[in-house]
Design a protein around this motif. Structure first.
Motif, PDB file in Angstrom:
ATOM      1  N   LEU A  97      -8.510  52.013  22.843  1.00 49.93           N
ATOM      2  CA  LEU A  97      -8.238  51.639  20.811  1.00 49.93           C
ATOM      3  C   LEU A  97      -8.092  50.286  21.303  1.00 49.93           C
ATOM      4  CD1 LEU A  97      -7.004  54.395  19.158  1.00 49.93           C
ATOM      5  CD2 LEU A  97      -8.782  53.970  19.030  1.00 49.93           C
ATOM      6  N   ASP A  98      -7.046  49.719  21.726  1.00 53.17           N
ATOM      7  CA  ASP A  98      -6.440  48.061  21.659  1.00 53.17           C
ATOM      8  C   ASP A  98      -8.202  47.534  22.280  1.00 53.17           C
ATOM      9  OD1 ASP A  98      -4.542  48.456  20.814  1.00 53.17           O
ATOM     10  OD2 ASP A  98      -3.378  48.945  22.733  1.00 53.17           O
ATOM     11  N   LYS A  99      -8.755  48.055  23.327  1.00 47.56           N
ATOM     12  CA  LYS A  99      -9.801  47.436  23.698  1.00 47.56           C
ATOM     13  C   LYS A  99     -10.249  47.107  23.317  1.00 47.56           C
ATOM     14  CE  LYS A  99     -12.594  45.400  27.009  1.00 47.56           C
ATOM     15  NZ  LYS A  99     -12.001  43.769  27.001  1.00 47.56           N
ATOM     16  N   LEU A 100     -11.354  48.342  21.961  1.00 44.40           N
ATOM     17  CA  LEU A 100     -11.834  48.194  20.978  1.00 44.40           C
ATOM     18  C   LEU A 100     -11.456  47.198  20.138  1.00 44.40           C
ATOM     19  CD1 LEU A 100     -14.460  50.289  20.520  1.00 44.40           C
ATOM     20  CD2 LEU A 100     -12.931  52.173  18.799  1.00 44.40           C
ATOM     21  N   MET A 101     -10.544  46.933  20.219  1.00 38.97           N
ATOM     22  CA  MET A 101      -9.494  46.502  18.397  1.00 38.97           C
ATOM     23  C   MET A 101     -10.515  44.905  19.172  1.00 38.97           C
ATOM     24  SD  MET A 101      -8.508  46.379  15.492  1.00 38.97           S
ATOM     25  CE  MET A 101      -8.370  44.982  14.833  1.00 38.97           C
ATOM     26  N   ILE A 102      -9.852  44.472  20.325  1.00 35.53           N
ATOM     27  CA  ILE A 102     -10.465  43.813  20.422  1.00 35.53           C
ATOM     28  C   ILE A 102     -11.471  42.574  20.564  1.00 35.53           C
ATOM     29  CG2 ILE A 102     -10.437  41.849  22.492  1.00 35.53           C
ATOM     30  CD1 ILE A 102      -7.599  43.001  23.756  1.00 35.53           C
ATOM     31  N   LEU A 103     -13.042  43.740  20.436  1.00 40.46           N
ATOM     32  CA  LEU A 103     -14.074  44.041  20.752  1.00 40.46           C
ATOM     33  C   LEU A 103     -14.630  43.372  19.658  1.00 40.46           C
ATOM     34  CD1 LEU A 103     -15.634  45.992  23.652  1.00 40.46           C
ATOM     35  CD2 LEU A 103     -15.705  44.108  24.050  1.00 40.46           C
ATOM     36  N   VAL A 104     -14.141  44.197  18.466  1.00 38.38           N
ATOM     37  CA  VAL A 104     -14.040  44.440  17.168  1.00 38.38           C
ATOM     38  C   VAL A 104     -13.511  43.114  16.919  1.00 38.38           C
ATOM     39  CG1 VAL A 104     -13.984  45.128  15.228  1.00 38.38           C
ATOM     40  CG2 VAL A 104     -14.351  46.614  16.106  1.00 38.38           C
ATOM     41  N   GLY A 105     -12.605  42.133  17.380  1.00 36.82           N
ATOM     42  CA  GLY A 105     -12.085  40.552  16.693  1.00 36.82           C
ATOM     43  C   GLY A 105     -13.477  40.269  17.555  1.00 36.82           C
ATOM     44  N   GLU A 106     -14.142  39.964  18.430  1.00 30.23           N
ATOM     45  CA  GLU A 106     -14.360  38.874  19.050  1.00 30.23           C
ATOM     46  C   GLU A 106     -16.393  39.521  18.212  1.00 30.23           C
ATOM     47  OE1 GLU A 106     -13.991  37.743  21.380  1.00 30.23           O
ATOM     48  OE2 GLU A 106     -12.631  38.777  22.060  1.00 30.23           O
ATOM     49  N   LEU A 107     -16.359  40.639  17.930  1.00 28.29           N
ATOM     50  CA  LEU A 107     -17.825  41.028  16.879  1.00 28.29           C
ATOM     51  C   LEU A 107     -17.708  39.599  15.258  1.00 28.29           C
ATOM     52  CD1 LEU A 107     -20.342  41.924  16.581  1.00 28.29           C
ATOM     53  CD2 LEU A 107     -18.878  44.146  15.907  1.00 28.29           C
ATOM     54  N   VAL A 108     -15.990  40.009  15.143  1.00 28.77           N
ATOM     55  CA  VAL A 108     -15.482  39.031  13.858  1.00 28.77           C
ATOM     56  C   VAL A 108     -16.297  37.771  14.142  1.00 28.77           C
ATOM     57  CG1 VAL A 108     -14.031  39.086  12.385  1.00 28.77           C
ATOM     58  CG2 VAL A 108     -14.485  41.111  12.620  1.00 28.77           C
ATOM     59  N   LEU A 109     -16.351  36.978  15.454  1.00 26.76           N
ATOM     60  CA  LEU A 109     -15.715  35.703  15.078  1.00 26.76           C
ATOM     61  C   LEU A 109     -17.483  35.616  15.378  1.00 26.76           C
ATOM     62  CD1 LEU A 109     -13.036  35.511  18.104  1.00 26.76           C
ATOM     63  CD2 LEU A 109     -13.478  34.308  15.821  1.00 26.76           C
ATOM     64  N   ALA A 110     -17.992  36.333  16.593  1.00 26.52           N
ATOM     65  CA  ALA A 110     -19.876  35.772  16.067  1.00 26.52           C
ATOM     66  C   ALA A 110     -20.208  36.482  14.948  1.00 26.52           C
ATOM     67  CB  ALA A 110     -20.772  37.187  17.420  1.00 26.52           C
ATOM     68  N   ARG A 111     -19.889  37.252  13.960  1.00 26.69           N
ATOM     69  CA  ARG A 111     -20.300  36.993  13.111  1.00 26.69           C
ATOM     70  C   ARG A 111     -19.767  36.233  12.451  1.00 26.69           C
ATOM     71  NH1 ARG A 111     -17.225  40.327   8.310  1.00 26.69           N
ATOM     72  NH2 ARG A 111     -16.141  38.852   9.767  1.00 26.69           N
ATOM     73  N   ASN A 112     -18.830  35.303  12.244  1.00 27.02           N
ATOM     74  CA  ASN A 112     -18.434  34.621  11.721  1.00 27.02           C
ATOM     75  C   ASN A 112     -19.258  33.175  12.040  1.00 27.02           C
ATOM     76  OD1 ASN A 112     -16.981  35.395  10.475  1.00 27.02           O
ATOM     77  ND2 ASN A 112     -14.899  34.613  10.964  1.00 27.02           N
ATOM     78  N   GLN A 113     -19.678  33.611  13.211  1.00 29.41           N
ATOM     79  CA  GLN A 113     -20.890  32.290  13.810  1.00 29.41           C
ATOM     80  C   GLN A 113     -22.258  31.994  13.505  1.00 29.41           C
ATOM     81  OE1 GLN A 113     -18.846  32.548  17.985  1.00 29.41           O
ATOM     82  NE2 GLN A 113     -19.794  30.817  17.849  1.00 29.41           N
ATOM     83  N   LEU A 114     -22.647  33.176  13.461  1.00 26.25           N
ATOM     84  CA  LEU A 114     -23.896  33.783  12.567  1.00 26.25           C
ATOM     85  C   LEU A 114     -24.061  33.424  11.462  1.00 26.25           C
ATOM     86  CD1 LEU A 114     -26.872  34.688  13.913  1.00 26.25           C
ATOM     87  CD2 LEU A 114     -25.698  36.438  13.496  1.00 26.25           C
ATOM     88  N   LEU A 115     -23.095  33.430  10.513  1.00 24.64           N
ATOM     89  CA  LEU A 115     -23.359  33.384   9.425  1.00 24.64           C
ATOM     90  C   LEU A 115     -23.462  32.380   9.142  1.00 24.64           C
ATOM     91  CD1 LEU A 115     -21.038  35.980   7.209  1.00 24.64           C
ATOM     92  CD2 LEU A 115     -23.430  36.053   7.292  1.00 24.64           C
TER      93      LEU A 115
END
Lengths: 150, 822
Positions: free
Chosen positions: B261-279
């Motif tokens: 779950l921790d790993k999943l959380m980290i990956l989601v964190g990355e995704l949120v960042l990538a999303r911010n960049q994309l936006l």
């Protein structure tokens, strides 16, 4: 045939250093570094390694060498450490060399200072000496280094 | 599955079981004859014993064995559970837990085999007074009970399905248990229950069983009832007991390791960042399809983030569940009687926070029992019941979790606190005299403060409350204490829901960006270059700013961080930006070069090389892929001595602030409404102030809307909702005039909806007494009040929203008819 090990080599102020290849995650060109104010001097800053935040340690400063000449971009040797990945800033990347265990020797007793702290020994290559870097020690901040940053 | 896997499973399961044992034994002590609870306790111990015998942990087995022997006799009714036996059994649970720890670390069950404990447990198997009667009553355990018990016994060693265990907490094996994983014993047989309750004789049940076998379709209990050999109500009681066991179908859950779950959380964190960049990119590129995709991605990422956060949420009951035991031990230790009540056990919090508040909460609970609740005799004298009450309450409020620990004890003695604080030199006598009651109470959070007359092993060592406060503040929460003398005290802890992703304000200083957690943020002040020269004053070389009449110490970020001065390149004017921050109980203004924006950031901890830096709370990757540091506001305040290391200054500096919260004053946002009329809303209703260029305002039907933070924000114009009805329609039809300047918008949240209130001009934030007020003169206005010598209308937000809703429907109709006419 004796045991051999592979080292990723790099240069710092003309000295040849090496770290065991298996501890190296990757080698990359210079990245944007975010300065960390008040941090120990050897910490150059933080870099974004594909979403992972990695501390960059300037080996020149760690070894108390002259600062890198302006305009000379540093290379990042990213190594795994106890506490996650750390990027070591070096001048230039050398070859990967394969050395035999028999060529290893402890550092000379007369070696002193910061270099002594961070190398485990020396491999005698044909044409020159390879200083073996202890990455854990290199990333460790001495008390003074921390104090100096405060 | 290899051996070590089996051991790991054994450890994880046993830890959960032991935590349950703690609870069950304590509840059993209150109700010693509850056969279901006894059976469950017995079963758990038996499982532990069986498995460790199988795995070769002999010492552990020995200890469990004597415990089991005692439990067997308790279960069979030969002995009754008394406090001494409970204590010994709890001691056994502790010993087993200790040995499990040993196994986890070394693979062996340790050197100690607890001879004293075993002896005590053995000794307690000898019946004492009080056991005899019951033992005699059940001389020969009737056959059905025996049968039920043995079958149960046989079933035990098979590992129980983990079905009802919450996925999150399970697998790390470090003793997390779950509040809702109450695995009750298998259905107890009704015949056994009847006999055990003395409702029927064993032979009657036997007869009944034979009848059933012969084809009697009645329930087993009905047979002896019908034949007059058992009372009907007793049969019904037994059925109730039987049905109380949840035999529900297992919930659809699986065990997942916390690390996954921790790993999943980290990956989601990355995704949120990538999303911010994309936006960010999609906003600069004129490509409709890219924008559509990135919007969709935005929604999915947000949803995913929420869901993943949910998996890390744990009910607070998980840590509360051990408090009955804590309370029992402490109360027994100091000769008190305390009952514990819990409300809102299911309130959920992020796993990391749950872990962080466990110790502070335990301390508070122990404190309440040790200091708060009086001895039984004292209570009776004061006209209270002998047993004190300790109430734990948890609930969500405003994105935070509130946890209250209340007791009905003596309350805090303000005079004594005052006295002690002066004695310890924490404050001067003169300061003590000036302090309000609330301030006095909060003195207990100062380091080195303790009023305990005698140092018990529980509390009173002068450390404690300040550590509680520090720990709670470390995770962005705060602690407050209230007390009514003679009636008890309540400690309230407020903490954020999660730490992993936080809203933050991004500022620039000397060319670097820094993120400031929004929880510390109070307001932003911008001074023009001209004004700054006069507005910033010096007190002995220390810059201060008068913020609404109070001096706000200013801290220059560039100086504190020793950033190069004069590198304010890219800054086009000399205006001063002040970020007003709250650290501990003090406020201060942080001067930065530029204020950028607010952003959701993913917090990444700093590595050990930088851990010593108190000024930074972590780092984060911004939308453009660069790293930014997150400021630790408390650390920064300490560094700049706004808050003394030991908080000695909080005491003297607080008077002004608390005085006003104690009074009837309220803080309002003041703005110019229609014409030049003054209007205000309570500041607490305000989410944000924004300015939009008129070009960003779009029409949705007849409603002004704008795109804001990935949402459509309806804009409500005062002119529309407050004007007379006949003007209203006309005003509604008007789309925004393209040449008018930017509009000022107050972003408000109401019942989960956001909307923007368009106002003429934002004036100020003021404090005013809300008790001098007159009734409203028109709908949409709550009341009128005098602020700054002018009559000001305080708006009624819900009424305005209702007006806006009905207004737009009506206007929509009007527009339609207008279209037809054309």
């Amino acid at each position: 045939m004796a045991h051999t090990s592979q080292f990723c080599t790099f240069y710092l102020d003309k000295h040849l250093f090496g770290v065991e290849l298996k501890s190296v995650q990757e080698v990359i060109r210079s990245l944007d570094v975010t300065r960390v104010p008040l941090a120990p001097g050897v910490v150059s800053g933080l870099i974004n390694l594909r979403g992972q935040i990695v501390t960059a340690v300037d080996l020149r400063r760690r070894l108390e060498l002259e600062p890198r000449a302006a305009g000379l971009p540093a290379m990042n040797v990213v190594v795994g450490s106890e506490d996650g990945a750390v990027s070591l800033l070096v001048d230039e990347i050398g070859d990967v060399v394969e050395v035999e265990e028999t060529s290893f020797e402890r550092p000379p007793e007369t070696l002193r200072g910061a270099v002594r702290e961070v190398i485990t020994g020396v491999h005698k290559l044909n044409e020159r000496l390879l200083l073996v870097l202890d990455t854990e020690k290199a990333c460790q901040m001495t008390e003074e280094a921390v104090a100096a940053g405060q | 599955m290899n051996d070590s896997d089996i051991v790991q499973d054994f450890l994880a399961e046993s830890c959960e079981n032991l935590d349950r044992l703690d609870r069950e034994l304590v509840s059993l002590e209150k109700n010693p004859k509850d056969p279901a609870a006894l059976a469950s306790v017995f079963r758990t111990i038996h499982t532990v014993k069986g498995t460790c015998g199988f795995l070769g942990f002999n010492k552990l087995e020995k200890v469990a064995h004597v415990g089991e022997n005692l439990l067997t006799r308790l279960r069979d009714g030969q002995l009754t559970l008394n406090p001494e036996r409970t204590t010994a059994l709890l001691g056994m649970v502790d010993a087993v837990r200790q040995m499990l720890k040993e196994i986890a670390s070394s693979g062996q069950d340790g050197e100690v085999d607890y001879p004293e404990l075993r002896e005590t447990l053995t000794r307690l198997q000898t019946p004492v007074e009080g056991d005899a009667a019951r033992a005699a009553a059940t001389v020969a355990p009737p056959a059905p009970v025996e049968a039920a018990a043995t079958t149960k016994k046989e079933e035990i060693p098979a590992p129980e399905p983990a079905a009802q265990t919450r996925a999150v907490e399970a697998a790390d094996g470090s003793g997390k248990k779950s509040g809702d994983s109450q695995r009750e014993p298998a259905r107890v047989k009704i015949g056994g229950l009847l006999v055990e309750h003395g409702a029927a004789q064993a032979e009657d049940i036997d007869v009944g069983l034979q009848e059933q076998e012969k084809g009697d379709r009645r329930r087993l209990g009905e047979i002896p009832v019908a034949s007059g050999r058992a009372k009907q109500e007793e049969d019904l009681t037994a059925i109730q007991v039987q049905e109380a066991k949840p035999g529900d179908a297992p919930a659809e859950t699986i065990r997942v390791g916390v690390n996954v779950l921790d790993k999943l959380m980290i990956l989601v964190g990355e995704l949120v960042l990538a999303r911010n960049q994309l936006l960010q990119i999609s906003n600069t590129v004129e490509d409709a399809s890219l924008q559509a995709v990135s919007q969709r991605m935005n929604l999915i990422a947000t949803e995913l983030q929420e869901q993943v956060m949910k998996t890390r949420m744990q009910p607070i009951g998980n840590i509360w569940s051990q408090f009955p035991r804590t309370v029992r031990d402490v109360a027994l230790g100091c000769g008190k009687e305390v009952g514990i009540e819990m409300e809102g056990k299911e309130t959920e919090l992020d796993k990391t926070i749950i872990e962080a508040i466990k110790d502070p909460l335990t301390h508070l609970v122990r404190n309440s029992v040790d200091h708060g609740i009086e001895l039984p005799e004292v209570r009776v004298k004061a006209g209270k019941p002998r047993a004190g009450r300790l109430i734990l309450r948890a609930f969500h409020e405003g994105g935070q979790v509130n946890i209250e620990i209340s007791d009905d004890g003596a309350g805090l003695n303000r005079e004594r606190i005052r006295q002690k604080a002066v004695e310890r030199g924490l404050i001067t006598a003169e300061q003590a005299g000036r302090m309000t009651d609330r301030e006095v109470l909060n003195l207990i959070f100062l380091p080195g403060f303790s009023t305990a007359e005698k140092v018990t092993n529980v509390s009173g060592r002068g450390v404690g409350m300040d550590v509680v406060k520090t720990n709670v503040e470390r995770i962005g929460g705060n602690v407050d204490v209230q007390s009514v003398p003679g009636q008890g005290a309540t400690v309230r802890v407020k903490i954020p829901l999660t730490l992993a992703i936080i809203p933050a304000l991004v500022v620039t200083c000397s060319g670097e960006r820094y993120a400031i957690p929004q929880v510390n943020l109070l307001e932003l002040v911008r001074l023009d270059a001209e004004k700054a020269i006069t507005a910033i004053e010096m007190v002995h070389g220390v810059p201060v700013y008068r913020l609404r009449g109070r001096l706000l110490p200013l801290v220059y970020l560039s100086r504190e961080l020793r950033l190069a001065e004069g590198t304010r390149a890219g800054k086009n004017d000399d205006s001063v930006n002040i970020v007003v921050l709250q650290a501990d109980d003090r406020q201060f203004g942080l001067v930065v070069d530029e204020i950028n924006d607010t952003e959701e950031i993913v917090v990444k901890p700093l590595r050990k090389q930088l851990k010593t830096l108190k000024t930074f709370a972590g780092s984060s990757i911004m939308g453009d892929g660069k790293v930014a540091l997150i400021l630790d506001v408390l650390g920064l305040a300490q560094r700049s001595s706004v808050v003394g290391e030991a908080r000695e200054r909080t005491v003297s500096g607080k008077s002004a602030e608390t005085a006003e919260t104690a009074g009837d004053k309220q803080t309002f946002l003041l703005f110019a409404g229609l014409g030049d009329s003054r209007m205000a809303i309570p500041l607490s209703t305000l989410a944000r102030l924004e300015e939009f260029p008129i070009s960003q305002v779009e029409m949705s039907g007849s409603q002004w809307v704008t795109q804001y933070r990935g949402q459509i924000l309806p804009l409500v114009r005062l002119a529309v909702v407050l004007e007379e009805r006949r003007h209203r329609v006309r005003a509604l039809e008007a789309p925004p005039a393209p040449d008018s300047g930017p509009i000022q918008v107050l972003v408000l949240n109401h019942e989960g909806r956001s909307f923007g209130l368009v106002v003429e001009r934002i004036l100020d934030i003021v404090e005013a007494r809300a008790d001098v007020k007159a009734n409203a003169t028109r709908p949409g206005v709550l009341y009128t009040v005098v602020i700054g010598e002018r009559v000001t209308e305080v708006l009624d937000i819900p009424a305005i929203l209702r007006g806006a809703d009905s207004g737009s429907t009506q206007a929509g109709l009007t527009m339609k008819s207008a279209g037809v006419a054309n």
